[in-house]
Write a protein that holds these residues in place. Sequence first.
Motif, PDB file in Angstrom:
ATOM      1  N   UNK A  12      -7.313  32.017 -21.246  1.00 26.36           N
ATOM      2  CA  UNK A  12      -7.723  30.835 -20.884  1.00 26.36           C
ATOM      3  C   UNK A  12      -8.872  30.411 -20.481  1.00 26.36           C
ATOM      4  N   UNK A  13      -8.749  29.384 -20.112  1.00 28.69           N
ATOM      5  CA  UNK A  13     -10.008  28.537 -19.869  1.00 28.69           C
ATOM      6  C   UNK A  13     -10.135  28.213 -17.774  1.00 28.69           C
ATOM      7  N   UNK A  14     -11.106  28.849 -17.216  1.00 33.36           N
ATOM      8  CA  UNK A  14     -10.497  28.775 -15.524  1.00 33.36           C
ATOM      9  C   UNK A  14     -10.858  27.819 -15.803  1.00 33.36           C
ATOM     10  N   UNK A  15     -10.570  26.922 -14.421  1.00 36.79           N
ATOM     11  CA  UNK A  15     -11.366  25.448 -13.912  1.00 36.79           C
ATOM     12  C   UNK A  15     -13.147  25.650 -13.530  1.00 36.79           C
ATOM     13  N   UNK A  16     -13.795  26.592 -13.473  1.00 34.08           N
ATOM     14  CA  UNK A  16     -15.134  26.925 -13.632  1.00 34.08           C
ATOM     15  C   UNK A  16     -15.386  26.851 -15.191  1.00 34.08           C
ATOM     16  N   UNK A 182       0.964  25.631  -0.435  1.00 39.79           N
ATOM     17  CA  UNK A 182       2.130  27.014  -0.909  1.00 39.79           C
ATOM     18  C   UNK A 182       1.244  28.010  -1.585  1.00 39.79           C
ATOM     19  N   UNK A 183       0.372  27.837  -2.198  1.00 44.11           N
ATOM     20  CA  UNK A 183       0.151  29.549  -2.993  1.00 44.11           C
ATOM     21  C   UNK A 183      -0.315  30.315  -1.723  1.00 44.11           C
ATOM     22  N   UNK A 201      -7.714  33.758  -1.725  1.00 42.30           N
ATOM     23  CA  UNK A 201      -7.288  32.728  -2.433  1.00 42.30           C
ATOM     24  C   UNK A 201      -7.856  31.654  -1.325  1.00 42.30           C
ATOM     25  N   UNK A 204     -12.823  30.399  -2.659  1.00 40.21           N
ATOM     26  CA  UNK A 204     -12.981  30.602  -3.980  1.00 40.21           C
ATOM     27  C   UNK A 204     -12.774  28.570  -4.290  1.00 40.21           C
ATOM     28  N   UNK A 205     -11.396  28.132  -4.062  1.00 42.50           N
ATOM     29  CA  UNK A 205     -10.687  27.279  -3.988  1.00 42.50           C
ATOM     30  C   UNK A 205     -11.655  26.421  -3.430  1.00 42.50           C
TER      31      UNK A 205
ATOM     32  N   UNK B 367       1.067  28.673  -6.703  1.00 45.06           N
ATOM     33  CA  UNK B 367       0.132  28.991  -7.201  1.00 45.06           C
ATOM     34  C   UNK B 367      -1.896  29.371  -7.209  1.00 45.06           C
ATOM     35  N   UNK B 368      -2.123  29.949  -6.906  1.00 47.47           N
ATOM     36  CA  UNK B 368      -4.420  29.789  -7.248  1.00 47.47           C
ATOM     37  C   UNK B 368      -4.353  29.205  -8.783  1.00 47.47           C
ATOM     38  N   UNK B 369      -4.726  28.089  -8.699  1.00 46.13           N
ATOM     39  CA  UNK B 369      -5.157  27.611  -9.604  1.00 46.13           C
ATOM     40  C   UNK B 369      -6.399  28.471  -9.610  1.00 46.13           C
ATOM     41  N   UNK B 370      -7.259  29.141  -9.368  1.00 48.06           N
ATOM     42  CA  UNK B 370      -8.259  29.495  -9.541  1.00 48.06           C
ATOM     43  C   UNK B 370      -8.426  31.317 -10.096  1.00 48.06           C
ATOM     44  N   UNK B 371      -6.913  32.141 -10.558  1.00 47.74           N
ATOM     45  CA  UNK B 371      -6.577  33.139 -10.977  1.00 47.74           C
ATOM     46  C   UNK B 371      -5.389  32.993 -11.793  1.00 47.74           C
ATOM     47  N   UNK B 413      -4.609  30.364 -17.130  1.00 45.91           N
ATOM     48  CA  UNK B 413      -4.525  29.841 -15.283  1.00 45.91           C
ATOM     49  C   UNK B 413      -3.045  29.052 -15.744  1.00 45.91           C
ATOM     50  N   UNK B 415      -3.389  26.218 -14.926  1.00 40.88           N
ATOM     51  CA  UNK B 415      -3.286  24.609 -15.075  1.00 40.88           C
ATOM     52  C   UNK B 415      -2.838  24.430 -16.543  1.00 40.88           C
TER      53      UNK B 415
END
Lengths: 292, 524
Positions: A12-16, A182-183, A201, A204-205, B367-371, B413, B415
Amino acid sequence: MTEPVDATQEQGTSLWQDAWWRLRRNTLAVLSACLLLVMALACIAGPWLSPYGYEEQNLLLGAAPPSAVHWLGTDGFGRDLLTRILYGGRISLMVGLIATGVALCIGVTWGAVAGYCGGRIDAVLMRIVDILYALPFMIFVVLLMVVFGRNLLLLFFALGAVEWLTMARIMRGQVQALTQQEFVEAALSLGLSQRVILFRHLVPNALGPLIVYTTLTIPSVMLLEAFISFIGLGIQPPQSSWGSLIADGVETMEEYPWLLIYPGLALSVTLFALNFLGDGLRDALDVRAAKD
Amino acid sequence: MTLLDVRQLRVSFHTRNGVVQAVDDVSFAVSQGRTLGIVGESGSGKSVCCYALLGLIPMPPGRLDGGQALFDGRNLLTLPPAELRRVRGNEIAMIFQDPMTCLNPFLTVGEQMMEPLLYHRGASRLQARERALALLEEVGIREPQRSIDAYPHQFSGGMRQRVMIAMALIAEPRLLIADEPTTALDVTVQQQILQLIADLRERRNLALIFISHDLGVVSALADDVLVMQRGRAVEQGPATQLFAAPRSDYTRQLLAAIPRGAKTAPSLAQPQALLEVRGLTVEFRSQQGTLRAVDDVSFDLQRGEVLGLVGESGSGKSSLGRSLLGLVRAGGSVRYAGEELLGKSSAQWRPWRRRMQMIFQDPYASLNPRMTIFDTLAEPLLWHGLADRSTVERSVLALMDDVGLARAHVRKYPHEFSGGQRQRIAIGRALATKPEFVVADEPVSALDVTIQKQILELLQQLVARHGLSMLFISHDLAVVRSLCDRVLVLRRGRLVEQAATERLWAAPEADYTRQLLAAAAPAL
């Protein structure tokens, strides 16, 4: 997670990674980053490569305009200006990085704890921030310098101690907003400990806006250092920083303009580059943009 | 007479991930006094095709690739912006899903309504005010004299939607476009707003385009229906004919996905209480005073039972669910397998967390978007010591099989997934610790009907496979009926009625339950 990944699994591609991809397409930000890198390398290596020492005087020469021997000229004591600018860059950049690092560490922890715990802890922590905000911080820094003497380490600490306040506020706001998500509730209902929730959790966000603010804090810290050196409380000769060089240059502005122009140029170019990079990062990390 | 005639409309969006054909060769027409319903799931292009007519698509990334839209003989797509603006609002008006975001919170309702009359029509303040008052009365706002000087936040959701409708009508438009106008409302309120829109259409001879994902709502209102999927018109025609004898597979699929009828699977409830709730009370304190969200609620949940909890927004159903898991502070008594849970410290809670889990409403927020999916699913396993580094990958993959996710996606991920897939991930996380009891808080209400159906089936399978007990919270009575063994009805924090599902449908005892059931009766 270090186990060998099954060949059939898609990465996958992470947001970073996504943000990094977007940053790379921003020409201005990439150019700025390259320029900063070149500047940093020059400041690190320059004084070693230069045939002149930063404090090596040549009183016979005096203030000479730029020439083939002294590329950017010399100051009133015959010291090579290029070498002094590069040496000063080390100190200016170091002040910027270390003070911002100090601010980041205090600010993130403080703000995250306040935002996550809420209630009374939040109230106490944030009132402390408010009180410190209300203090005229320049006077605080100047007092520190006067009382404890002009010490480089103290300067780092003093500037960092001033800049963390805004970081803490940003972090608190971020964490507070995320805590409603919610997460985080899901993590709570899984029974994870507060520390894991906070640092795995939440932080990092919450980092995106903070990274952007960091790139904008570095220039402001560098400016502060320049100002403190300018009024004669920071770096003292024969050491140099961009601020102190500018201060020296101002005194002889009319006779030897290059003594003001070149240090000023070095400082402005660096600050511009940092700001452009900050803008680029902001666009790259923007969550709304990430969804398109 | 045909008022709006759209032919071969094509709209695309150009993003860095490629070109998306949002509307692909869609034609439709609507006449005065008639209603066109546009139905489709999210991303089907149903809103885009109306927004494009009004020039409301941001360009770029949007692009108009072709077609024409004749409104009273003029082609809206080629109209200069100034003229289009005159058409918009004056002759074509829109109402949206969320009235709160469309009203300016700093202006009174009256001022906002009067604006177009004052600035475009040159009416005097007195005339404009009178007009606004008349309209507020017409859309059924109580005490218009007082309401006209109130601010948007002082109205309830349904009243706000009425205000929006009044605002849309103030310039006497001939075409009204309603984009999911009742989606954010409770069932009983939804019924009233639909009635209002139908009345207004009759009285004013309006042409109406009604955009919705809800086939039941559209069937109640529309004369003609256009079904859209991925930008294409899959089927269109008169409503009665389309619903009675759908021609395309997709329409049939949509109709089949609407939950209806009684639960088909046998009840797995055992005569042994897993959860005994007595006098449960949840209070929220704020500066305005204390709000009692849950008020003295008592019930039992049997082992293996699927217990439905229904109520409208603000009824306290989410607070109730969360209080059972210790996520909000509550008073009273909650005994789980004989052990009192309320009053436990978070350390004492920890061994119980494994045994009770929660599934949330919004799969985008839960869901945690960075995991990665792997990290999300591995976290509870590792934390509770159910797997170690060497076995965790196998456990995670097994979990993915269990909830119907392809193994290949494990390193991706959140997204990168659709809403339904994300909800599967969230369900997988909740089941990771092999809990006996799960609270599902509106787990399907953010999903499209066809996806909703799949997730409901998944939940049903999981309940049977793992012997789960579940508290299923929902505002959607049809969904509850198709899934639950027994139902609790909650209103303003109080338990109004509890009964076995089919008994409740056959013979509701409380007035409120009767109202709910009447409002939710599907028009199909």
